[in-house]
Motif scaffolding. Structure first.
Motif, short mmCIF file in Angstrom:
data_model
loop_
_atom_site.label_atom_id
_atom_site.label_comp_id
_atom_site.label_asym_id
_atom_site.label_seq_id
_atom_site.Cartn_x
_atom_site.Cartn_y
_atom_site.Cartn_z
N MET A 152 0.84 -1.20 0.00
CA MET A 152 0.00 0.00 0.00
C MET A 152 0.87 1.25 0.00
SD MET A 152 -3.09 0.84 2.55
CE MET A 152 -4.16 -0.57 2.58
N ILE A 153 0.43 2.27 -0.66
CA ILE A 153 1.23 3.49 -0.75
C ILE A 153 1.00 4.36 0.49
CG2 ILE A 153 1.32 3.52 -3.26
CD1 ILE A 153 -0.96 5.60 -3.20
N ALA A 154 1.82 5.40 0.66
CA ALA A 154 1.77 6.26 1.85
C ALA A 154 0.37 6.83 2.07
CB ALA A 154 2.77 7.40 1.71
N ALA A 155 0.00 6.92 3.35
CA ALA A 155 -1.36 7.35 3.71
C ALA A 155 -1.69 8.73 3.13
CB ALA A 155 -1.51 7.35 5.22
N GLN A 156 -0.69 9.62 3.15
CA GLN A 156 -0.99 10.98 2.66
C GLN A 156 -1.20 11.02 1.15
OE1 GLN A 156 2.39 12.11 4.94
NE2 GLN A 156 1.35 14.00 5.59
N ASP A 157 -0.50 10.14 0.44
CA ASP A 157 -0.71 10.08 -1.01
C ASP A 157 -2.08 9.49 -1.32
OD1 ASP A 157 1.85 10.95 -0.93
OD2 ASP A 157 2.75 9.14 -1.79
N ARG A 158 -2.49 8.53 -0.46
CA ARG A 158 -3.81 7.92 -0.66
C ARG A 158 -4.91 8.96 -0.49
NH1 ARG A 158 -4.43 3.67 3.47
NH2 ARG A 158 -2.29 3.92 4.18
N LYS A 159 -4.73 9.80 0.52
CA LYS A 159 -5.73 10.83 0.80
C LYS A 159 -5.88 11.77 -0.40
CE LYS A 159 -6.66 14.17 4.45
NZ LYS A 159 -6.02 14.87 5.59
N LEU A 160 -4.74 12.14 -0.95
CA LEU A 160 -4.72 13.03 -2.12
C LEU A 160 -5.49 12.39 -3.29
CD1 LEU A 160 -3.38 15.67 -3.07
CD2 LEU A 160 -1.29 14.38 -3.48
N ALA A 161 -5.19 11.11 -3.52
CA ALA A 161 -5.84 10.42 -4.63
C ALA A 161 -7.34 10.29 -4.38
CB ALA A 161 -5.22 9.04 -4.82
N LEU A 162 -7.71 9.99 -3.13
CA LEU A 162 -9.13 9.80 -2.83
C LEU A 162 -9.93 11.08 -2.99
CD1 LEU A 162 -8.95 7.31 0.17
CD2 LEU A 162 -10.15 6.94 -2.00
N TRP A 163 -9.35 12.20 -2.61
CA TRP A 163 -10.06 13.47 -2.80
C TRP A 163 -10.28 13.75 -4.28
CZ3 TRP A 163 -12.71 16.96 0.04
CH2 TRP A 163 -12.70 16.74 1.43
N ASN A 164 -9.27 13.44 -5.08
CA ASN A 164 -9.44 13.61 -6.53
C ASN A 164 -10.56 12.72 -7.06
OD1 ASN A 164 -7.39 15.45 -8.09
ND2 ASN A 164 -6.24 14.56 -6.41
N ILE A 165 -10.58 11.46 -6.60
CA ILE A 165 -11.64 10.55 -7.06
C ILE A 165 -13.00 11.05 -6.60
CG2 ILE A 165 -12.58 8.20 -6.86
CD1 ILE A 165 -9.85 7.11 -6.75
N GLY A 166 -13.04 11.56 -5.38
CA GLY A 166 -14.31 12.07 -4.83
C GLY A 166 -14.90 13.16 -5.73
N VAL A 167 -14.09 14.15 -6.07
CA VAL A 167 -14.59 15.24 -6.94
C VAL A 167 -14.99 14.67 -8.30
CG1 VAL A 167 -14.03 17.41 -8.08
CG2 VAL A 167 -13.23 16.98 -5.75
N ALA A 168 -14.17 13.72 -8.81
CA ALA A 168 -14.48 13.13 -10.11
C ALA A 168 -15.88 12.53 -10.09
CB ALA A 168 -13.45 12.06 -10.46
N TYR A 169 -16.22 11.80 -9.05
CA TYR A 169 -17.52 11.12 -9.06
C TYR A 169 -18.69 12.03 -8.71
CZ TYR A 169 -15.85 6.83 -10.84
OH TYR A 169 -15.32 5.91 -11.71
N ILE A 170 -18.44 13.13 -8.01
CA ILE A 170 -19.52 14.11 -7.84
C ILE A 170 -19.86 14.70 -9.22
CG2 ILE A 170 -20.15 16.35 -6.84
CD1 ILE A 170 -18.33 15.56 -4.43
N ALA A 171 -18.81 15.02 -9.98
CA ALA A 171 -19.03 15.54 -11.34
C ALA A 171 -19.73 14.50 -12.20
CB ALA A 171 -17.69 15.94 -11.98
N PHE A 172 -19.34 13.24 -12.05
CA PHE A 172 -19.93 12.15 -12.82
C PHE A 172 -21.43 12.03 -12.53
CE2 PHE A 172 -20.98 7.62 -13.37
CZ PHE A 172 -20.51 7.39 -14.65
N LEU A 173 -21.77 12.14 -11.23
CA LEU A 173 -23.17 12.02 -10.83
C LEU A 173 -24.03 13.11 -11.48
CD1 LEU A 173 -25.33 10.82 -8.87
CD2 LEU A 173 -24.53 12.44 -7.16
N ILE A 174 -23.58 14.37 -11.36
CA ILE A 174 -24.38 15.47 -11.91
C ILE A 174 -24.37 15.41 -13.44
CG2 ILE A 174 -24.73 17.98 -11.92
CD1 ILE A 174 -22.99 18.08 -9.38
N GLY A 175 -23.21 15.11 -14.00
CA GLY A 175 -23.06 15.07 -15.45
C GLY A 175 -23.94 14.02 -16.11
N THR A 176 -24.02 12.82 -15.52
CA THR A 176 -24.84 11.77 -16.12
C THR A 176 -26.33 12.09 -15.93
OG1 THR A 176 -24.54 10.46 -14.12
CG2 THR A 176 -23.17 9.89 -16.00
N LEU A 177 -26.67 12.74 -14.82
CA LEU A 177 -28.07 13.15 -14.64
C LEU A 177 -28.48 14.12 -15.75
CD1 LEU A 177 -30.65 13.13 -12.91
CD2 LEU A 177 -29.70 15.05 -11.63
N CYS A 178 -27.58 15.05 -16.06
CA CYS A 178 -27.85 15.98 -17.16
C CYS A 178 -28.04 15.22 -18.47
CB CYS A 178 -26.70 16.98 -17.33
SG CYS A 178 -26.54 18.13 -15.97
#
Lengths: 550, 155, 40
Positions: free
Chosen positions: A1-27
């Protein structure tokens, strides 16, 4: 597993990606129903606002945030944990990109920016929309430079060595993205922003269009290359094989730096202001960028065949049945690849100079990018999401999630097949893209378009509805693996990052000499663009004032 | 760097196909004049109505076999009086815009032109069959984009 | 096994046939649209 702080960074990016995905597909769902005349929007919301949101949130926001999550995870895994500076700049980049995203979304929702994601002048949105776009690009640049910095640190520690394939491909994609972004940043900063805020009265329309497409075509390679990275680096591991050829993988990526940029005119083939000579020159360069994809097709099948034969596949195609079809991480990406066959073939047609007149701005184009970015790229990202979030959260990728994953990718494939086939045929018949419901006053030609078995309104609506269902299943999987699935405790429950071994001993060192590739890329850009762009500046007509026609 | 023998065969075949495609479109475009819509002429977008040929939009016969059709596109329509042209004659379409970017697209023909303010787009086309053809705008131009259409009659 | 040896010995007949199927799809689609262009 990679460093915890790098994981956090990646997860926040994924989080924003999927919020955009949710609204975008609804549109997207709303669009198919409006086009059918089955849905009436409230007066404060219109079709083109939703269309703008759909394009921006899915094509620009979902992709970019997911791509950076993938890069961060893979770079940390392949060349080590981020240092404090790399981490800091990655967060700053994330914050700036997110700020741009939020500002753009506010502008779109408030009706200040119904100009679609291509924002062609002289449609004039609120100046803040262009500021938002600039923030978005600059934010991605900051994260990009952070990753380049991380790579340079590794290079200094490992003098004379070729970098791991994942890192090499990340840096290639970033180089492409930064060079491509120069065009859009130039037009937004020096043309749109001064004009939208009233510092200048007029804008040079043809120049702004050309600078946009200088960026707009490599933009699609910025989406595609991370998917290719998964195909080259992740897929062999899932098959229990090595990368087919390290040197050919790297060669195909450097060819993308060279040929994906000086080709933007193939989006402008039917417009004035660019002479046929320059259009055709860029058509020829566009055909060069097909070659690395032909190489990739061969590498993929070779990887499959070698792995399948090792597992006992006999005869010409026996290996095919030995592939790990029950592994959703593989099957999803395989379907993604299959969609890219007609997707790529359609792209060749679009770029074929006068053939473009048959398809330009018709629904064919909409079908085309739904079977390029909308499935090959997006479904590869889905296939990565399944294991990447559990990998980052330390949760299990449970059996029930795996089953749901299958349902999700299969529904996406069916929905997309229905919708995109319908769009391709409608486009060939002449139905235009980017339109709300219209029968053109019941003109016989328009009625004829929607008369076929595959081209009636119902097929597209069914396709769109299945796609939305699939998107919601994916959101459920994302939420479960982010917050709810049980934590992995036993060793075998931990999800791994599948990264295949790649033999580098026969890979020539010059493939990683960036100055050569970036140098040639700029020479090609100058050849393709210097004369036509300077013509647009020196022989410009009186500029255009802004119009707000929505 | 090593290429498998089959990969060499594949890439040779692939590149040969690409060269074939380019040769077909290139020869057809440049030797038979099948180039896409375009043109390098500029115009002041605020003075369109005073500039020839847009000061008198519509159909003009240039000679026995050639007609010119000048049309101004604007949100959300085309300023063109009755459009009637003969089949079997060369029709030269000239388009410009007084506001945003539009298109001028005649259904079921090769006429699919982007209309850019400040520029004149030209396309020459010969209709084979008489009939009424739908003309529409396929570049997003605002809230009424999907209502922007007209018709041309070929006799 | 060095990469060079591996890739010359390995049997990739299925790969060759598969990529040619892709090639044929590309050519067929291209000529179909070319035909439409000429007919218009």
């Amino acid at each position: 597993m990679i460093a915890a702080q790098d994981r956090k960074l990646a997860l926040w990016n994924i989080g924003v990606a999927y919020i955009a995905f949710l609204i975008g597909t609804l549109c997207g769902l709303l669009q198919v129903f409006i086009r059918n005349d089955a849905l009436q929007l409230p007066s404060w919301l219109d079709y083109y606002q939703i269309l703008t949101a759909h394009g921006v949130l899915l094509a620009l926001i979902y992709t970019a945030f997911f791509i950076f999550a993938f890069f961060i995870t893979g770079m940390s895994k392949s060349i080590g944990s981020f240092g404090p500076k790399v981490r800091l700049f990655s967060w700053i980049g994330f914050a700036v990109t997110t700020a741009g995203t939020v500002l753009a979304t506010i502008m779109i929702v408030s009706g200040e920016a119904s100009v679609l994601y291509t924002f062609y002048a002289p449609l004039k949105a609120s100046g803040w929309y262009y500021v938002a776009l600039a923030l978005y690009v600059v934010g991605t640049w900051i994260t990009s430079f952070a990753l380049v910095g991380h790579y340079i640190v590794w290079k200094k520690k490992n003098k004379g060595q070729l970098s791991p394939l994942f890192a090499f491909m990340t840096i290639t994609t970033i180089a492409l993205w930064i060079i491509a972004g120069l065009g859009v940043v130039a037009t937004v900063l020096f043309q749109y922003i001064p004009w939208a805020f009233g510092m200048v009265d007029t804008i040079n329309v043809e120049l702004s269009r050309s600078l946009f497409w200088y960026f707009g075509h490599p933009l699609v390679y910025f989406w595609l290359l991370p998917a290719y990275m998964a195909w080259y680096v992740v897929v062999p591991k899932l098959l229990g094989a090595k990368v087919f050829s390290d040197s050919l993988a790297r060669l195909s990526f450097v060819l993308f730096i060279l040929f994906s940029i000086p080709v933007g005119f193939h989006h402008q083939l039917t417009e004035p202001g660019i002479s046929n000579f320059w259009k055709f020159l860029q058509v020829c360069l566009t055909f060069m960028v097909i070659i690395p994809s032909l190489m990739t097709a061969f590498s993929m099948f070779a990887t499959f065949e070698i792995a399948g034969r090792k597992k006992g596949g006999k005869g010409l195609f026996g290996w095919f049945t030995k592939l790990p079809w029950k592994d959703v991480r593989f099957t999803s990406i395989f379907i993604a690849m299959a969609f890219f066959i007609p997707g790529g073939a359609g792209g060749i047609i679009n770029a074929s100079f006068q053939l473009n007149e048959v398809v330009h701005n018709t629904l064919w184009i909409v079908g085309h990018f739904h079977i390029t970015v909308g499935t090959p790229v997006a479904m590869t990202f889905m296939g990565l999401t399944f294991w990447m979030i559990p990998y980052l959260t330390g949760r299990k990728f449970t059996k029930s999630m795996q089953k749901l994953g299958f349902i999700q990718v299969i529904t996406w494939a069916i929905g997309m097949l229905l919708m995109s086939t319908s769009q391709h045929i409608l486009g060939l018949l002449g139905a235009p893209r980017r339109t709300a419901y219209s029968g053109y006053n019941n003109h016989p030609s328009a009625l004829e378009w929607f008369d076929g078995i595959l081209t009636n309104h119902v097929t597209m609506a069914i396709g769109g509805s299945i796609l939305f269902l699939s998107a919601m299943i994916l959101i459920y999987i994302v939420v479960m693996s982010m917050f709810i699935s049980p934590k992995a405790v036993r060793e075998e429950d931990f999800v791994e990052f599948p990264m295949a071994e790649s033999d580098k001993e026969n890979t020539p060192k010059w493939l990683e000499n960036w100055w050569i590739w970036i140098g040639i890329a700029f020479v090609l850009i100058i050849i393709a663009y210097a004369i036509p762009l300077s013509g647009m500046i020196h022989h410009a007509p009186p500029g255009s004032e802004g119009f707000r026609t929505w | 760097m090593h290429f498998h023998k089959y990969e060499k065969i594949w890439l040779t075949f692939g590149m040969a196909s690409l060269v074939l495609f380019l040769s077909i479109v290139g020869v057809s475009a440049f030797s038979q004049d099948h180039t896409p819509a375009g043109g390098m002429t500029t115009i002041d977008p605020k003075k369109v109505n005073e500039t020839a040929p847009f000061d008198k939009p519509g159909v003009t016969q240039l000679d026995d076999d050639t007609y010119q059709v000048a049309i101004v596109a604007l949100a959300f329509g085309y300023t063109a009086p009755e459009l009637k042209v003969p089949a079997g004659k060369e029709i030269i379409f000239k388009l410009t815009s007084t506001d945003v970017v539009h298109s001028f697209t005649i259904d079921n023909t090769k006429v699919n032109m982007m209309v850019v303010p400040g520029r004149i787009t030209t396309k020459s086309y010969t209709f084979d069959k008489p009939g009424k053809y739908l003309i529409l705008c396929n570049e997003y131009c605002g809230a009424g984009h999907h209502m922007m259409f007209t018709e041309i009659e070929v006799y | 096994m060095s990469q060079k040896k591996q890739s010359t010995e390995v049997n990739l007949k299925g790969t060759l046939v598969s990529v040619f199927i892709i090639g044929i799809i590309i050519i067929a689609m291209w000529f179909a649209v070319y035909g439409m262009y000429v007919a218009r």
